[in-house]
Design a protein around this motif. Sequence first.
Motif, short mmCIF file in Angstrom:
data_model
loop_
_atom_site.label_atom_id
_atom_site.label_comp_id
_atom_site.label_asym_id
_atom_site.label_seq_id
_atom_site.Cartn_x
_atom_site.Cartn_y
_atom_site.Cartn_z
N ASP A 1 -54.44 -96.23 2.57
CA ASP A 1 -55.59 -95.19 2.83
C ASP A 1 -55.48 -94.68 4.50
O ASP A 1 -56.16 -93.76 4.74
CB ASP A 1 -57.03 -95.85 2.88
N LYS A 2 -54.70 -95.31 5.23
CA LYS A 2 -54.62 -94.93 6.76
C LYS A 2 -53.57 -94.17 6.58
O LYS A 2 -53.17 -93.39 7.69
CB LYS A 2 -54.64 -96.26 7.59
N MET A 3 -52.74 -93.59 5.70
CA MET A 3 -51.53 -92.87 5.85
C MET A 3 -51.94 -91.47 5.51
O MET A 3 -52.97 -91.01 5.13
CB MET A 3 -50.58 -93.17 4.81
N THR A 4 -50.93 -90.67 5.75
CA THR A 4 -51.07 -89.06 5.56
C THR A 4 -51.29 -89.00 4.28
O THR A 4 -51.00 -89.58 3.15
CB THR A 4 -49.85 -88.27 5.98
N LYS A 5 -51.98 -87.62 3.74
CA LYS A 5 -52.36 -87.29 2.44
C LYS A 5 -50.76 -87.29 1.69
O LYS A 5 -50.94 -87.58 0.44
CB LYS A 5 -52.93 -85.96 2.35
N LYS A 6 -49.99 -86.63 2.29
CA LYS A 6 -48.54 -86.58 1.66
C LYS A 6 -47.84 -87.87 1.22
O LYS A 6 -47.60 -88.32 0.19
CB LYS A 6 -47.68 -85.91 2.50
N ASP A 7 -47.86 -89.01 2.19
CA ASP A 7 -47.77 -90.23 1.82
C ASP A 7 -48.28 -90.79 0.51
O ASP A 7 -47.94 -91.63 -0.25
CB ASP A 7 -47.52 -91.26 2.99
N GLN A 8 -49.92 -90.82 0.78
CA GLN A 8 -50.81 -91.30 -0.27
C GLN A 8 -50.39 -90.76 -1.69
O GLN A 8 -50.35 -91.54 -2.63
CB GLN A 8 -52.18 -90.87 0.24
N VAL A 9 -50.04 -89.43 -1.83
CA VAL A 9 -49.79 -88.82 -3.26
C VAL A 9 -48.66 -89.47 -3.56
O VAL A 9 -48.64 -89.75 -4.54
CB VAL A 9 -49.79 -87.42 -2.92
N SER A 10 -47.58 -89.70 -2.82
CA SER A 10 -46.10 -90.22 -3.44
C SER A 10 -46.35 -91.48 -4.00
O SER A 10 -45.83 -92.03 -4.79
CB SER A 10 -45.23 -89.84 -2.20
N ILE A 11 -47.42 -92.40 -3.06
CA ILE A 11 -47.59 -93.74 -3.55
C ILE A 11 -48.50 -93.63 -4.66
O ILE A 11 -48.30 -94.45 -5.82
CB ILE A 11 -48.25 -94.47 -2.62
N ASN B 1 -56.11 -105.01 -2.34
CA ASN B 1 -57.09 -104.58 -1.36
C ASN B 1 -56.06 -104.32 -0.12
O ASN B 1 -56.57 -103.45 0.65
CB ASN B 1 -58.26 -105.34 -1.03
N SER B 2 -55.37 -105.36 0.38
CA SER B 2 -54.35 -104.98 1.50
C SER B 2 -53.88 -103.89 1.19
O SER B 2 -53.65 -103.07 2.34
CB SER B 2 -53.81 -106.47 1.73
#
Length: 132
Positions: free
Chosen positions: A118-128, A111-112
């Motif tokens: 969830d607070k990151m840019t969409k680009k960073d979220q996608v890479s993760i 959860n953490s």
Amino acid sequence: MDVDAAKKYLINKPETVLDFPFGADVYVFKVKRKMFATLAIGKMGKGDDSNNDSGNKHWWMNLKCDPDEAAILRDIFPAVIPGYHMNKALWNTIILDGSIPAGEIERMIDNSFQLVVDKMTKKDQVSILLHL
């Protein structure tokens, strides 16, 4: 969950790196340069073993948490306290004293991690998310 299992679980989250910005005795786990967990020997307050001559102090892990869930977890588990040196509404400290089931600690870590992603840019979220 012991400290070695916690470290292994934390570092195996996608794109996680270990950092020591607060000194060698505080492990800081980051995803894309954003902290989602810390791990250190407990210092003071509830759960402190400073009077324990054997030196068997508990490790403390700070994890980000939804404010409502943070309060509920503190009510359920005596080993969950407001985040030590953190925003107490958004972070909990989990005292790794063996009283919380490993699966529950893993859920809190997940959860953490997700709250930070969830607070990151969409680009960073996608890479993760490609690694999940």
